[in-house]
Scaffold this active site. Structure first.
Site, short mmCIF file in Angstrom:
data_model
loop_
_atom_site.label_atom_id
_atom_site.label_comp_id
_atom_site.label_asym_id
_atom_site.label_seq_id
_atom_site.Cartn_x
_atom_site.Cartn_y
_atom_site.Cartn_z
N HIS A 18 2.09 4.01 0.21
CA HIS A 18 3.38 4.26 0.44
C HIS A 18 4.29 4.72 -0.28
O HIS A 18 5.37 5.37 -0.35
CB HIS A 18 3.47 3.53 1.99
N ASP A 117 9.59 4.99 6.83
CA ASP A 117 8.10 5.42 6.59
C ASP A 117 7.40 4.62 8.01
O ASP A 117 7.86 3.86 8.78
CB ASP A 117 7.57 3.69 6.04
BR1 BUP Z 1 -6.02 2.15 -8.45
C1 BUP Z 1 -4.35 3.55 -9.38
N1 BUP Z 1 -2.69 4.64 -10.81
O1 BUP Z 1 -4.66 2.85 -11.67
P1 BUP Z 1 -3.61 6.41 -2.55
C2 BUP Z 1 -3.93 4.01 -8.14
N2 BUP Z 1 -2.65 4.82 -8.93
O2 BUP Z 1 -1.33 6.31 -10.74
P2 BUP Z 1 -4.15 3.48 -1.58
C3 BUP Z 1 -2.63 5.05 -10.39
O3 BUP Z 1 -1.86 5.32 -6.32
P3 BUP Z 1 -3.62 3.46 0.93
C4 BUP Z 1 -4.19 3.90 -10.54
O4 BUP Z 1 -2.83 8.14 -8.18
C5 BUP Z 1 -2.36 7.10 -5.60
O5 BUP Z 1 -1.32 8.58 -5.94
C6 BUP Z 1 -3.07 7.48 -7.13
O6 BUP Z 1 -3.19 6.06 -2.98
C7 BUP Z 1 -2.08 6.49 -7.36
O7 BUP Z 1 -5.23 4.31 -1.88
C8 BUP Z 1 -1.91 6.00 -5.70
O8 BUP Z 1 -4.97 7.25 -2.35
C9 BUP Z 1 -2.43 5.26 -4.40
O9 BUP Z 1 -3.15 6.79 0.09
O10 BUP Z 1 -2.78 3.77 -0.63
O11 BUP Z 1 -3.43 2.77 -2.80
O12 BUP Z 1 -5.50 2.58 -0.58
O13 BUP Z 1 -4.40 2.21 1.28
O14 BUP Z 1 -2.36 3.23 1.57
O15 BUP Z 1 -4.04 4.51 1.63
#
Ligand code: BUP
Length: 458
Positions: A18, A117
């Site tokens: 988020h 949000d």
């Molecule tokens: Br792990 C990781 N580096 O090592 P998502 C994630 N990310 O930059 P999530 C990094 O975190 P929800 C790491 O690029 C993305 O922007 C990645 O968001 C970054 O999954 C973010 O992909 C992760 O939406 O959140 O973390 O499970 O459950 O809210 O979708």
């Protein structure tokens, strides 16, 4: 002309999934739209990654006004959830009445919009009406998930649903097997929030969504034509929100390792910031990666919240398997620069949980996905990936709840298939072209931003 640029405040929710799109949005509003931006920073955060990212962001954008929002003490036993991120959202929601005083001090130009949000919607909409400012919601997942969010109460009221699909008007049938399992428990905290937020969306001035218009044009049209529910405010697609420089500082980067690998040869494996797979499944995944005969870059998480990570991977895999893993790839148990990895020419595939941010990043860099959704919205997002041929999805692998243990041999075969599928590579490259166009002048994302700014100025 910055004299007519609006002053916008942003209220992110818990978790990197988020916070990240909120900060990308804030950066874009300041750098590309000349807006005045106030960022509400919630104290404390759940994970270390969140507080680090906020601090990097604030030092990169001194022109943004950070406003601390200190949460009231909160007793988790008073809410029906075990998930630290959902509990934190509840704690923010219970502190909602404290936001008005934080935002009511005179500002120049005066504040005219709050972007909230999605998870905080129903609790914070009253704050915007007290302050007499506009309210926009940022929806951080897919438009398909948004259609479920706004239509969910209708599904609960209806008795005519089939056992296999939810029919949401104007959109393709949604397999019930893709609906977040938690939504079948009406007393869970997540479901209570989901229902309350979904039904209050009609009271906002608009919904910004981090999706790429052309990936989800049918669903977006249904939402905007009043087919899903009547009276929904404009749903404006501003995605893909683009990763920024501030996200890179002080995180480790395996990019140098990637520099020495062949073009398109490495599979990147990550399940996002809040999914810790069971240890037995982590071991099978290790076996699968070794058997895939591909080079790999694997980010492992053993705990939901990063502050609690303690054990090295040797303990989880055992020495023998660990040795094999190290010979074939790079394995890390820390935060990495995902944008740097996905945009690296050596990376040719992404085994992903399909968190929506990860999907939009894979689209932006044209990396084919092997979808392995674990919980929440991720099966719905995997459906969007599959429909657009941005990746493969083996539905029989099930949710990441430990009920299905996917064997290493099968994982290895699928990864091989992903990395050798020439057609998929072309399709992913095509999505990349569309995503790049969306963020150029006259692209769907740029136009979405203009539409939003114009409506703030009205
Ligand atoms: Br792990 C990781 N580096 O090592 P998502 C994630 N990310 O930059 P999530 C990094 O975190 P929800 C790491 O690029 C993305 O922007 C990645 O968001 C970054 O999954 C973010 O992909 C992760 O939406 O959140 O973390 O499970 O459950 O809210 O979708």
């Amino acid at each position: 002309d910055s004299s007519s640029a609006p002053h916008i405040a942003l209220l992110p929710s818990s978790g990197m999934g988020h916070l990240t799109p909120f900060l990308r949005l804030a950066a874009s509003l300041v750098s590309n739209c000349n807006c005045h931006v106030t960022l509400i920073t919630i104290q404390p955060t759940v994970s270390l990654s969140e507080s680090q990212l906020i601090s990097n962001f604030c030092s990169s954008f001194p022109q943004i006004t950070p406003k601390q929002f200190q949460l009231l003490p909160f007793d988790p036993s008073t809410a029906h959830s075990q998930d630290p991120f959902f509990l934190h959202m509840e704690s923010i929601r219970r502190s909602a009445h404290l936001l008005s005083p934080v935002l009511s001090s005179p500002a120049s130009p005066p504040l005219n919009t709050l972007i909230i949000d999605i998870t905080l919607t129903s609790a914070f909409l009253p704050v915007t009406s007290n302050l007499n400012i506009s309210s926009y919601i940022l929806f951080t997942s897919s438009a398909k998930m948004l259609s479920l969010c706004v239509y969910f109460t209708k599904i609960l009221e209806s008795s005519t649903e089939s056992n296999e699909y939810f029919e949401i008007p104007g959109t393709s049938p949604l397999p019930i097997s893709s609906v977040p399992p938690v939504l079948f428990d009406l007393s869970s905290l997540f479901t209570c929030h989901f229902i309350e937020n979904g039904s209050k969306l009609v009271e906002s001035n608009g919904i910004l969504i981090n999706t790429l218009e052309s990936l989800e044009s049918e669903t977006l049209a249904a939402l905007n034509d009043g087919k899903v529910v009547d009276g929904l405010p404009p749903v404006i697609s501003i995605g893909p929100l683009v990763p920024c420089e501030f996200e890179k500082s002080s995180v480790s980067s395996p990019l140098r390792w990637l520099d020495n690998e062949q073009r398109g040869s490495v599979v990147y494996v990550s399940f996002g910031s809040r999914t810790a797979m069971g240890r037995a499944q982590i071991r099978e995944l290790a076996v699968g990666l070794v058997e895939s005969e591909c080079r790999f870059l694997w980010v492992v998480k053993d705990k939901k919240v990063d502050r609690e990570e303690e054990e090295g991977l040797e303990i989880i895999l055992g020495n023998e398997l660990m040795q094999k893993v190290k010979e074939k790839g790079l394995v890390l148990k820390e935060w990495v620069d995902q944008e740097g990895i996905l945009s690296h020419s050596s990376v040719g595939g992404f085994v992903s949980h399909c968190g929506w941010n990860s999907v939009t990043e894979a689209a932006l860099y044209g990396v084919p996905i092997l979808a392995w959704p674990q919980h929440g919205d991720q099966r719905i997002n995997a459906g969007v990936v599959e429909e657009n041929e941005l990746g493969l999805w083996v539905k029989s692998w099930g949710w990441g709840d430990g009920q299905v243990l996917v064997k290493g041999e099968e994982i290895g075969k699928k990864i091989k298939e992903l990395m050798n599928d020439g057609r998929l590579k072309l399709k992913a490259a095509h999505v990349k072209d569309i995503a790049k166009k969306a963020i150029e002048v006259d692209g769907t994302s740029k136009n979405g931003f203009s539409k939003f700014i114009n409506s703030c100025n009205k």
